[in-house]
Write a protein that holds these residues in place. Structure first.
Motif, PDB file in Angstrom:
ATOM      1  N   GLY A   1      32.409  24.713  -3.681  1.00  0.00           N
ATOM      2  CA  GLY A   1      32.537  23.602  -4.610  1.00  0.00           C
ATOM      3  C   GLY A   1      33.301  22.420  -4.039  1.00  0.00           C
ATOM      4  N   THR A   2      34.104  22.646  -3.008  1.00  0.00           N
ATOM      5  CA  THR A   2      34.893  21.578  -2.395  1.00  0.00           C
ATOM      6  C   THR A   2      34.093  20.803  -1.353  1.00  0.00           C
ATOM      7  N   LEU A   3      33.059  21.405  -0.793  1.00  0.00           N
ATOM      8  CA  LEU A   3      32.300  20.796   0.305  1.00  0.00           C
ATOM      9  C   LEU A   3      31.759  19.395   0.000  1.00  0.00           C
ATOM     10  N   PRO A   4      31.190  19.135  -1.206  1.00  0.00           N
ATOM     11  CA  PRO A   4      30.644  17.789  -1.468  1.00  0.00           C
ATOM     12  C   PRO A   4      31.664  16.659  -1.342  1.00  0.00           C
ATOM     13  N   LEU A   5      32.951  16.968  -1.464  1.00  0.00           N
ATOM     14  CA  LEU A   5      33.971  15.909  -1.339  1.00  0.00           C
ATOM     15  C   LEU A   5      33.969  15.276   0.053  1.00  0.00           C
ATOM     16  N   PHE A   6      33.525  16.024   1.054  1.00  0.00           N
ATOM     17  CA  PHE A   6      33.518  15.478   2.414  1.00  0.00           C
ATOM     18  C   PHE A   6      32.541  14.312   2.541  1.00  0.00           C
ATOM     19  N   ALA A   7      31.523  14.283   1.658  1.00  0.00           N
ATOM     20  CA  ALA A   7      30.569  13.179   1.681  1.00  0.00           C
ATOM     21  C   ALA A   7      31.203  11.877   1.201  1.00  0.00           C
ATOM     22  N   VAL A   8      32.311  11.985   0.452  1.00  0.00           N
ATOM     23  CA  VAL A   8      32.983  10.806  -0.097  1.00  0.00           C
ATOM     24  C   VAL A   8      33.959  10.193   0.911  1.00  0.00           C
ATOM     25  N   LEU A   9      34.407  10.977   1.883  1.00  0.00           N
ATOM     26  CA  LEU A   9      35.438  10.519   2.815  1.00  0.00           C
ATOM     27  C   LEU A   9      35.118   9.182   3.494  1.00  0.00           C
ATOM     28  N   PRO A  10      33.889   8.962   3.986  1.00  0.00           N
ATOM     29  CA  PRO A  10      33.616   7.688   4.676  1.00  0.00           C
ATOM     30  C   PRO A  10      33.733   6.459   3.770  1.00  0.00           C
ATOM     31  N   ILE A  11      33.586   6.644   2.451  1.00  0.00           N
ATOM     32  CA  ILE A  11      33.632   5.496   1.526  1.00  0.00           C
ATOM     33  C   ILE A  11      34.840   5.585   0.589  1.00  0.00           C
ATOM     34  N   ARG A  12      35.849   6.364   0.991  1.00  0.00           N
ATOM     35  CA  ARG A  12      37.000   6.625   0.121  1.00  0.00           C
ATOM     36  C   ARG A  12      37.700   5.337  -0.311  1.00  0.00           C
ATOM     37  N   LYS A  13      37.938   4.431   0.614  1.00  0.00           N
ATOM     38  CA  LYS A  13      38.663   3.188   0.296  1.00  0.00           C
ATOM     39  C   LYS A  13      37.862   2.326  -0.676  1.00  0.00           C
ATOM     40  N   ALA A  14      36.547   2.267  -0.462  1.00  0.00           N
ATOM     41  CA  ALA A  14      35.700   1.458  -1.343  1.00  0.00           C
ATOM     42  C   ALA A  14      35.693   2.018  -2.757  1.00  0.00           C
ATOM     43  N   VAL A  15      35.663   3.354  -2.858  1.00  0.00           N
ATOM     44  CA  VAL A  15      35.681   4.007  -4.169  1.00  0.00           C
ATOM     45  C   VAL A  15      36.997   3.733  -4.880  1.00  0.00           C
ATOM     46  N   GLN A  16      38.113   3.860  -4.162  1.00  0.00           N
ATOM     47  CA  GLN A  16      39.418   3.596  -4.757  1.00  0.00           C
ATOM     48  C   GLN A  16      39.530   2.141  -5.234  1.00  0.00           C
ATOM     49  N   GLY A  17      38.918   1.228  -4.488  1.00  0.00           N
ATOM     50  CA  GLY A  17      38.981  -0.182  -4.835  1.00  0.00           C
ATOM     51  C   GLY A  17      38.323  -0.506  -6.164  1.00  0.00           C
ATOM     52  N   LEU A  18      37.396   0.353  -6.624  1.00  0.00           N
ATOM     53  CA  LEU A  18      36.726   0.123  -7.902  1.00  0.00           C
ATOM     54  C   LEU A  18      37.694   0.228  -9.076  1.00  0.00           C
ATOM     55  N   GLY A  19      38.872   0.829  -8.844  1.00  0.00           N
ATOM     56  CA  GLY A  19      39.875   0.955  -9.900  1.00  0.00           C
ATOM     57  C   GLY A  19      40.424  -0.387 -10.364  1.00  0.00           C
ATOM     58  N   ASP A  20      40.229  -1.428  -9.561  1.00  0.00           N
ATOM     59  CA  ASP A  20      40.691  -2.762  -9.950  1.00  0.00           C
ATOM     60  C   ASP A  20      39.656  -3.497 -10.799  1.00  0.00           C
TER      61      ASP A  20
ATOM     62  N   LEU B   1      45.199  18.368  -3.082  1.00  0.00           N
ATOM     63  CA  LEU B   1      45.953  18.517  -1.836  1.00  0.00           C
ATOM     64  C   LEU B   1      45.331  17.684  -0.725  1.00  0.00           C
ATOM     65  N   GLY B   2      43.997  17.742  -0.621  1.00  0.00           N
ATOM     66  CA  GLY B   2      43.304  16.978   0.414  1.00  0.00           C
ATOM     67  C   GLY B   2      43.492  15.480   0.230  1.00  0.00           C
ATOM     68  N   ALA B   3      43.360  15.015  -1.017  1.00  0.00           N
ATOM     69  CA  ALA B   3      43.517  13.587  -1.303  1.00  0.00           C
ATOM     70  C   ALA B   3      44.933  13.128  -0.973  1.00  0.00           C
ATOM     71  N   ASN B   4      45.924  13.965  -1.282  1.00  0.00           N
ATOM     72  CA  ASN B   4      47.317  13.591  -1.005  1.00  0.00           C
ATOM     73  C   ASN B   4      47.614  13.572   0.488  1.00  0.00           C
ATOM     74  N   ILE B   5      47.019  14.510   1.219  1.00  0.00           N
ATOM     75  CA  ILE B   5      47.210  14.525   2.676  1.00  0.00           C
ATOM     76  C   ILE B   5      46.636  13.257   3.296  1.00  0.00           C
ATOM     77  N   LEU B   6      45.462  12.822   2.785  1.00  0.00           N
ATOM     78  CA  LEU B   6      44.838  11.607   3.297  1.00  0.00           C
ATOM     79  C   LEU B   6      45.641  10.361   2.925  1.00  0.00           C
ATOM     80  N   SER B   7      46.305  10.413   1.763  1.00  0.00           N
ATOM     81  CA  SER B   7      47.008   9.232   1.250  1.00  0.00           C
ATOM     82  C   SER B   7      48.447   9.123   1.716  1.00  0.00           C
ATOM     83  N   ILE B   8      49.042  10.247   2.093  1.00  0.00           N
ATOM     84  CA  ILE B   8      50.481  10.225   2.339  1.00  0.00           C
ATOM     85  C   ILE B   8      50.851   9.353   3.539  1.00  0.00           C
ATOM     86  N   GLY B   9      49.947   9.283   4.542  1.00  0.00           N
ATOM     87  CA  GLY B   9      50.220   8.426   5.693  1.00  0.00           C
ATOM     88  C   GLY B   9      50.304   6.967   5.275  1.00  0.00           C
ATOM     89  N   ASP B  10      49.320   6.522   4.487  1.00  0.00           N
ATOM     90  CA  ASP B  10      49.326   5.141   3.996  1.00  0.00           C
ATOM     91  C   ASP B  10      50.526   4.890   3.093  1.00  0.00           C
TER      92      ASP B  10
END
Length: 277
Positions: free
Chosen positions: A102-121, A206-215
């Motif tokens: 069930g977690t595997l499809p999230l990897f398809a979102v990784l390349p467009i993660r920033k663009a997806v987050q930007g939609l929150g504005d 956990l995965g999202a936080n690991i990706l975000s914690i550096g930024d």
């Protein structure tokens, strides 16, 4: 950041993360109402901590399941080393495999993660996504009740729920709402759909936080605001745990319709207010 804002954002995160009404959408609306225009105006590190707060709530609420899965994980490694497989496969071990799939499809979102987050504005997008979430919840009440649990759910079922979770990375689309309704659509027992949804959130958060914690660290941590961050985290954890208990009760009754009407109301109101602004 103030103590009041930290408390309010923690409250919104705790309620909206688990109730099927979209935490990302509500946090975006809350930031807008609190004059925190855009994701950059709220400390990224605080965003990470808020999600960790709700993750703590999941661990407390489902500690028994998590403990069983950890034990089965090491037993599975032992069985692989000895080239043996128990028959039937223990439910906790099947649950681990279902969560991995069930977690595997999230990897398809990784390349467009920033663009997806930007939609929150974009409040128009958030409002429309909330209305979409409402339709999913409305239809869920009208689906025939399923009987599948971790003992009988198939790999394809878990993959479809995972696709729902990937779609729910869009701000305004509820992660819990999307995964629970998809679970019901593929024939999951309602209580299992809720349990699987929350357990599936663990690697996702956990995965999202690991990706975000550096930024977040690069953006800087304001030392004076750390006590305020802790207020938000504790609020998110406590409120999140109470909301998990509430959703378990609602799942037993089998009615998500009230959340559908709520999502429609908030979505329409968001669109109207943004149009007037």
């Amino acid at each position: 950041m103030t103590y009041l804002k930290a408390f309010l954002l923690g409250l919104v995160q705790g309620v909206a993360e688990f109730l099927p009404i979209s935490s990302s959408g509500h946090l975006a609306i809350a930031r807008n109402l609190l004059n925190m225009e855009g994701a950059g105006d709220i400390p990224e590190f605080f965003d990470v901590l808020l999600h960790l707060g709700t993750l703590i709530a999941v661990f407390i609420a489902y500690w028994s399941d998590i403990k069983d899965m950890v034990v089965e994980f090491f037993r599975g490694i032992r069985d692989l080393a000895h080239r043996t497989t128990p028959t039937p496969v223990p439910p906790a071990r099947r649950l681990i495999l279902l969560i991995i799939i069930g977690t595997l499809p999230l990897f398809a979102v990784l390349p467009i993660r920033k663009a997806v987050q930007g939609l929150g504005d974009n409040m128009y997008f958030v409002g429309a996504a909330l209305i979409f979430t409402g339709f999913l919840l409305f239809l869920c009440d009208r689906v025939r009740k399923g009987r599948k649990t971790e003992r009988s759910a198939g790999w394809t079922d878990a993959l479809l729920v995972g696709v729902g979770q990937a779609v729910a990375t869009l701000p305004g689309v509820s992660r819990s709402g999307m995964t629970i309704t998809t679970g019901c659509f593929v024939g999951y027992e309602r209580k299992f759909a809720v349990r699987f949804s929350f357990l599936l959130s663990i690697p996702a958060v956990l995965g999202a936080n690991i990706l975000s914690i550096g930024d977040a660290v690069k953006a800087g941590i304001v030392g004076a605001e750390v006590p305020m961050y802790l207020v938000g985290v504790v609020t998110a954890a406590v409120v999140g745990y109470l909301c998990i208990r509430l959703l378990k009760f609602i799942a037993e009754k089998g009615r998500f319709g009230a959340f559908a009407y709520y999502c429609w109301a908030v979505g329409v109101l968001t669109l109207v207010l943004q149009g007037i602004k």
